[in-house]
Design a protein around this motif. Structure first.
Motif, PDB file in Angstrom:
ATOM      1  N   HIS A 200       0.875  -1.044   0.022  1.00 32.13           N
ATOM      2  CA  HIS A 200      -0.094  -0.152   0.026  1.00 32.13           C
ATOM      3  C   HIS A 200       0.858   1.373  -0.005  1.00 32.13           C
ATOM      4  CE1 HIS A 200      -3.406   2.509   0.726  1.00 32.13           C
ATOM      5  NE2 HIS A 200      -2.795   3.157   1.770  1.00 32.13           N
ATOM      6  N   ASP A 209      -0.817  -0.305  -8.673  1.00 28.52           N
ATOM      7  CA  ASP A 209      -1.773   0.627  -8.235  1.00 28.52           C
ATOM      8  C   ASP A 209      -1.957   0.094  -6.663  1.00 28.52           C
ATOM      9  OD1 ASP A 209      -4.176   1.987  -7.529  1.00 28.52           O
ATOM     10  OD2 ASP A 209      -5.333   1.379  -9.357  1.00 28.52           O
ATOM     11  N   SER A 211      -4.545   0.858  -4.749  1.00 25.57           N
ATOM     12  CA  SER A 211      -6.260   0.902  -4.662  1.00 25.57           C
ATOM     13  C   SER A 211      -6.556  -0.342  -5.456  1.00 25.57           C
ATOM     14  CB  SER A 211      -6.755   2.068  -5.078  1.00 25.57           C
ATOM     15  OG  SER A 211      -6.496   2.475  -6.589  1.00 25.57           O
ATOM     16  N   ASN A 212      -5.853  -1.187  -6.199  1.00 28.57           N
ATOM     17  CA  ASN A 212      -6.097  -2.177  -6.922  1.00 28.57           C
ATOM     18  C   ASN A 212      -5.397  -3.412  -6.813  1.00 28.57           C
ATOM     19  OD1 ASN A 212      -7.762  -3.918  -8.832  1.00 28.57           O
ATOM     20  ND2 ASN A 212      -6.804  -3.154 -10.679  1.00 28.57           N
ATOM     21  N   TYR A 237      -6.496  -3.233   2.495  1.00 29.03           N
ATOM     22  CA  TYR A 237      -5.362  -3.322   1.673  1.00 29.03           C
ATOM     23  C   TYR A 237      -5.659  -4.233   0.484  1.00 29.03           C
ATOM     24  CZ  TYR A 237      -3.265  -1.157   5.603  1.00 29.03           C
ATOM     25  OH  TYR A 237      -2.937  -0.382   6.717  1.00 29.03           O
ATOM     26  N   ASN A 239      -8.801  -5.613  -2.820  1.00 27.42           N
ATOM     27  CA  ASN A 239     -10.324  -5.642  -3.239  1.00 27.42           C
ATOM     28  C   ASN A 239     -10.767  -6.672  -3.691  1.00 27.42           C
ATOM     29  OD1 ASN A 239      -8.674  -4.864  -5.434  1.00 27.42           O
ATOM     30  ND2 ASN A 239      -9.355  -2.769  -5.262  1.00 27.42           N
TER      31      ASN A 239
END
Length: 553
Positions: A200, A209, A211-212, A237, A239
């Motif tokens: 992260h 990324d 966030s991905n 952390y 998804n």
């Protein structure tokens, strides 16, 4: 030879990890480099090596010391460094038997590896992989899971960690040692979370990324992924997730973990009130003591946790402590904390053949149908005949050994996978996708005329796209598991593209692969992954109905 049920799995899964650390997919100690690349992280500058379109950083420290007074505790803070630190060689794996082509195992083992197309801030999907080996073996440098081809061919960033294993990662001291050792039964999982936190904070510098992020893993790594999916500390952390041949529906209850601790202390001749002596035992001594305890599988049976059958073992794995792991990952329901995170889950069609090969079991290939029933009776009693009859009816042309492999494979990995998929659907949140890997290796199990088919662990080299023709145009060599047939290259491409597309979008898709619908209770779709892929509705319907009728699902 005996029927290999889920409770027998851990010992054999450690063998799976050993098999993966082979010369066929082995690494040299240093990265071959066309050029060197430097990246700035939160703790200092790193130098990695770029080769054939991929930049590789090996042995990056993501946590501090876990030895000495940090044994069984959270890591010491990671100290920043000055200058440029080389990230060209793998870090030490956790304490275990020595691993081929890797540094010697060590207690201080918190290192990770990164494969990236480029450190260019392009925000690629991040695929954070947890290695197999149950909870006692393995490494982020295991051969078949080299991430270079995924990064090169599918424009993703691959991350793999080393983390504490065995009793150093999962010894439950919460009730014995006080507040300083709270959470001790889950230190190995918390190490993985520390790796996710590092991603992260740093992965953008490597072209990823933050966030991905997709978490995924095979065998013991699938069980670890199951735990992460249910852990509050991991939740921010990642998804999306994939659980492959390691459906961790249930983990160790506290009472069983406490009993394991008591057995360890007895083995080491340490009184409970003198537990601090554990801090002075050399790591090699702890490993020797660990190896004397009968292991547990990385997921627990559906039966009563207080039954004698469930308490006739000791071993180390994540503990349902009510804090780090608040409840079993998928029992009684899918974890609410990951309700909106898409999930892949599935297994290989012939899981059992790997274990037969590893244990030199040739007797299964001589079984007749009466022999199968006799082998099942100690586990299933009067239901053994029902099991055999159901499988013979649904597979009328199958030989007795093939029926035995089918039964053993689904009880090991299939029933838990279906259970997870169904509970995820019932939750009514993000989709879940169910798969079977089915490419058939023609390689024979030594001492038999029985082919491996799709054994446990064969999926690793396929989904990492490491089943490829040589880049220099020379003739392909035989795959370690996959055999010689060129169709394996298409199966590997399909598997890798499905997983990387899922990492990118949350929906698995690939060229020349039919649309893969989310699992549902109307059509129960399963994607069979092969050189030609197929969506099969209501696969194993009668077999699953039978397993439900006898309380196994």
């Amino acid at each position: 030879m005996k029927h290999l049920h889920r409770r027998d799995f851990l010992t054999r899964s450690a063998l799976a990890t050993a098999a993966m650390a082979t010369p066929r997919y082995g690494f040299s100690s240093l990265v071959k480099a066309d050029e060197y690349v430097e990246v700035v992280t939160t703790h200092g500058r790193l130098r990695g090596a770029r080769n054939e379109g991929v930049t590789i950083f090996k042995g990056i420290p993501y946590g501090g010391r876990v030895s000495g007074d940090r044994r069984f505790r959270r890591p010491a803070p990671l100290a920043p460094w000055t200058g440029v630190r080389d990230a060209l060689q793998f870090g030490s794996p956790a304490i275990q038997a020595p691993r081929r082509n890797e540094p010697d195992p060590a207690e201080d083992c918190l290192f990770l590896n990164v494969w990236t197309p480029a450190s260019d801030n392009r925000k690629r999907p991040v695929m954070f992989y947890s290695h197999g080996g149950g909870f006692v073996g393995g490494s982020g440098a295991s051969g078949a899971q080299d991430g270079a081809n995924l990064a090169r061919n599918f424009d993703v960033v691959v991350v793999e960690t080393n983390h504490r294993l065995g009793l150093l990662g999962f010894l439950y001291l919460d009730e014995l040692a006080g507040a300083d050792y709270a959470e001790s039964g889950n230190m190995g999982m918390l190490d993985i979370v520390a790796g996710l936190k590092w991603v992260h904070n740093n992965i953008a510098q490597f072209g990823g990324d933050p966030s991905n992020v997709m978490i995924w893993g095979e065998s013991g790594g699938g069980a670890k992924t199951s735990c992460l999916y249910a852990m509050p500390e991991a939740a921010p952390y990642f998804n999306k997730a994939s659980i492959e041949s390691g459906p961790g529906v249930r983990m160790l209850p506290k009472d069983v973990a406490a009993e394991t601790t008591a057995r360890l202390l007895k083995e080491l001749n340490i009184a409970p009130e003198d537990w601090r002596k554990l801090l002075d035992v050399p790591a090699a001594g702890l490993l020797a003591a660990q190896n004397k305890l009968p292991p547990v599988p990385p997921f627990q049976e559906k039966s009563n946790p207080h039954s004698q059958a469930r308490r006739d073992y000791s071993g180390f794995g994540p503990v349902v402590d009510g804090v780090v792991l608040p409840h079993h990952p998928f029992d009684p329901t899918a974890p609410a904390i990951s309700r909106n995170k898409p999930l892949l889950v599935g297994w290989n069609e012939d899981e059992y053949t790997f274990f037969a090969w590893q244990s030199k079991d040739t007797e299964f290939a001589k079984l007749d149908f009466e022999g199968i029933q006799k082998k099942l009776e100690p586990q299933y009693a009067q239901d053994a005949s029902k099991i055999v009859d159901t499988y013979r009816k649904e597979n009328p042309n199958a030989s007795a050994p093939a029926i035995f492999v089918a039964i053993s494979s689904i009880t090991m990995m299939g029933l838990g996978s279906v259970d997870i998929a169904e509970k995820k659907v019932k939750q009514g949140g993000a989709p879940v996708y169910l798969y079977n890997f089915g490419y058939k290796s023609e390689k024979k199990i030594p001492g038999t005329d029985y082919a491996l088919g799709t054994p446990h662990a064969m999926d690793i080299s396929f989904k990492f796209n490491n089943e490829l023709p040589p880049r220099d145009g020379s003739a392909p060599t035989e795959s370690y598991f996959g055999g010689n047939r060129p169709e394996r290259f298409a199966a590997s491409r399909h598997f890798a593209e499905l997983w990387t597309t899922f990492a990118r979008t949350g929906h698995p898709a690939a060229k020349d692969v039919p649309f893969w619908p989310a699992y549902n209770f109307n059509t129960h779709p399963t994607l069979r992954i092969d050189s030609t892929c197929e969506v099969i509705d209501n696969r194993f319907r009668q077999e699953l109905a039978m397993w439900r009728s006898i309380g196994e699902l």
